[in-house]
Design a protein around this motif. Structure first.
Motif, PDB file in Angstrom:
ATOM      1  N   HIS A 165       3.717  18.970 -18.466  1.00 21.04           N
ATOM      2  CA  HIS A 165       5.108  18.845 -18.004  1.00 21.04           C
ATOM      3  C   HIS A 165       5.684  17.550 -18.567  1.00 21.04           C
ATOM      4  O   HIS A 165       4.958  16.567 -18.766  1.00 21.04           O
ATOM      5  N   THR A 166       6.991  17.550 -18.788  1.00 24.08           N
ATOM      6  CA  THR A 166       7.723  16.329 -19.135  1.00 24.08           C
ATOM      7  C   THR A 166       9.056  16.332 -18.401  1.00 24.08           C
ATOM      8  O   THR A 166       9.636  17.396 -18.142  1.00 24.08           O
ATOM      9  N   GLY A 167       9.539  15.141 -18.047  1.00 27.65           N
ATOM     10  CA  GLY A 167      10.910  14.963 -17.575  1.00 27.65           C
ATOM     11  C   GLY A 167      11.255  15.617 -16.260  1.00 27.65           C
ATOM     12  O   GLY A 167      12.431  15.887 -16.002  1.00 27.65           O
ATOM     13  N   LEU A 168      10.255  15.849 -15.386  1.00 26.87           N
ATOM     14  CA  LEU A 168      10.537  16.543 -14.135  1.00 26.87           C
ATOM     15  C   LEU A 168       9.576  16.092 -13.045  1.00 26.87           C
ATOM     16  O   LEU A 168       8.595  15.395 -13.287  1.00 26.87           O
ATOM     17  N   GLN A 169       9.901  16.531 -11.825  1.00 33.49           N
ATOM     18  CA  GLN A 169       8.977  16.410 -10.703  1.00 33.49           C
ATOM     19  C   GLN A 169       8.667  17.817 -10.205  1.00 33.49           C
ATOM     20  O   GLN A 169       9.571  18.648 -10.062  1.00 33.49           O
ATOM     21  N   ASP A 222      15.082   7.650 -16.080  1.00 34.26           N
ATOM     22  CA  ASP A 222      13.760   7.641 -15.448  1.00 34.26           C
ATOM     23  C   ASP A 222      12.771   8.613 -16.065  1.00 34.26           C
ATOM     24  O   ASP A 222      11.593   8.605 -15.696  1.00 34.26           O
ATOM     25  N   ARG A 223      13.212   9.432 -17.006  1.00 34.47           N
ATOM     26  CA  ARG A 223      12.352  10.523 -17.463  1.00 34.47           C
ATOM     27  C   ARG A 223      11.218  10.063 -18.377  1.00 34.47           C
ATOM     28  O   ARG A 223      10.284  10.839 -18.636  1.00 34.47           O
ATOM     29  N   HIS A 224      11.264   8.838 -18.878  1.00 27.28           N
ATOM     30  CA  HIS A 224      10.179   8.331 -19.710  1.00 27.28           C
ATOM     31  C   HIS A 224       9.263   7.398 -18.914  1.00 27.28           C
ATOM     32  O   HIS A 224       8.468   6.649 -19.489  1.00 27.28           O
ATOM     33  N   GLY A 225       9.356   7.453 -17.604  1.00 22.06           N
ATOM     34  CA  GLY A 225       8.583   6.557 -16.759  1.00 22.06           C
ATOM     35  C   GLY A 225       7.150   7.005 -16.555  1.00 22.06           C
ATOM     36  O   GLY A 225       6.672   7.956 -17.182  1.00 22.06           O
ATOM     37  N   PRO A 226       6.444   6.318 -15.639  1.00 21.09           N
ATOM     38  CA  PRO A 226       5.023   6.606 -15.428  1.00 21.09           C
ATOM     39  C   PRO A 226       4.806   7.869 -14.604  1.00 21.09           C
ATOM     40  O   PRO A 226       5.700   8.349 -13.908  1.00 21.09           O
ATOM     41  N   ARG A 227       3.606   8.397 -14.679  1.00 20.11           N
ATOM     42  CA  ARG A 227       3.178   9.503 -13.823  1.00 20.11           C
ATOM     43  C   ARG A 227       3.010   9.012 -12.395  1.00 20.11           C
ATOM     44  O   ARG A 227       2.680   7.851 -12.158  1.00 20.11           O
TER      45      ARG A 227
END
Length: 340
Positions: free
Chosen positions: A83-87, A149-154
């Protein structure tokens, strides 16, 4: 949960949505069945995204499944996928699921407890029904992360809300604020998520944030929202400007509902397979990195599939040859005439 469609559609989602309100109108979004997995796949009912409406606040994906007889379908068995860019937001009504991700989070998802995984720049995870589960029933949702915020940490959050007890109703507020209850779980845009149960013949009037648009998913019950009937698996949408929502259970059994909402998401996003990005080139890069098992997504440890001969990770589908076209999200105003 992964999108396992072999030919996932590409979606370019944009706001196209001025702030306005036009009374207590209700738009019905019907679900479409989607198989999750292989030949013995569990079927889920998907209400978001749709051509009719792609986003409700930052909520961009909603799968509703069960009650599913695990002995007949095999339940949920989703090998490590990216996944990228989501919760991801996991919420169960019945059964349990094991979660493992590449940020070394290992958890059991249980009914009434929210599990929220923030992908940030990239993560991979697996989801498998536990051996003790005979019936699986719940919802899987995604929220889009804003560009900042989409390039932030897991990250991984778990929260078990205390019930809000009302006359003829009970609520579990797992994200945001509602009915005097506030979740401590951090989100990156203003939003709300809650499970609501209504006793037979009961009504509930809820004060809601007028800057939010809302969706009410019916799991069980003979429900109307603002006098509009809402069948099980349907999602009833109300636009911004509303300060009060009125729900009634007209049936002889308890009703169970899921309320989601948030401020209209003011950014264009592209959704394809399990990725959210901003351009086709980004999506292409994510796919390449996943296929190459690059560092962006890490490695999920702990996955044990129900099929010993099954996949140990999910390869990405082929990208479409056609260019991705914008799919404009309608203005945040309910359109009763758009029921399809």
């Amino acid at each position: 949960m992964s999108v396992t469609d072999p030919h996932p559609e590409e979606l370019l989602l944009s706001p196209d949505a001025p702030h306005c309100a036009d009374g207590a109108r209700v738009e019905i979004i019907t679900s479409r069945p989607v198989p999750l997995g292989g030949p013995r796949a569990m079927t889920v009912n998907r209400t978001l995204p749709q051509k009719q409406r792609s986003l409700i606040g930052a909520w961009c994906f909603l799968d509703h499944y069960g009650p599913d007889d695990v002995s007949a379908t095999g339940g949920m068995d989703v090998a490590p996928h990216p996944h990228t860019g989501l919760q991801t937001v996991s919420w169960l009504f019945e059964g349990t699921i094991t979660h493992h991700d590449s940020a070394d989070n290992h958890a059991v998802v249980r009914p009434g407890e929210v599990n929220l995984m923030t992908a940030g720049a990239g993560i991979c995870h697996s989801e498998v029904t536990t051996q003790a589960t005979t019936t699986l029933h719940g919802v899987q949702l995604w929220t889009a992360l804003p560009d900042a915020d989409r390039h932030g940490p897991r990250r991984f959050d778990h929260y078990a809300p205390e019930p809000v007890l009302l006359d003829g109703a009970r609520a579990l507020v797992f994200l945001g604020s509602l009915l005097g209850s506030t979740s401590p779980v951090e989100t990156f845009t203003p939003m709300v998520g809650a499970e609501i149960r209504l006793e037979p013949g009961a009504s509930l009037s809820m004060d809601v944030d007028p800057t939010f648009e809302h969706g009410l998913l019916v799991d069980t019950g003979d429900i109307d929202l603002e006098g509009t009937p809402v069948a099980p698996t349907e999602l009833a949408y109300t636009g911004v400007g509303e300060t009060l929502l009125r729900i009634r259970n007209n049936g002889s059994t308890e009703a169970r509902l899921l309320l989601i909402g948030g401020e209209p998401f003011g950014e264009e996003i592209i959704m394809w397979w399990n990725f959210i990005g901003r351009t086709y080139d980004e999506i292409e890069q994510y796919r390449t990195e996943w296929q190459d098992q690059g560092e962006r997504f890490g490695i999920t440890e702990g996955y044990i599939g129900r099929d010993p001969a099954g996949l140990t990770w999910l390869p990405a589908p082929e990208l479409p040859n056609a260019s991705m076209r914008p799919r404009r999200n309608p203005a945040p105003i309910a359109r009763p005439e758009k029921r399809i």
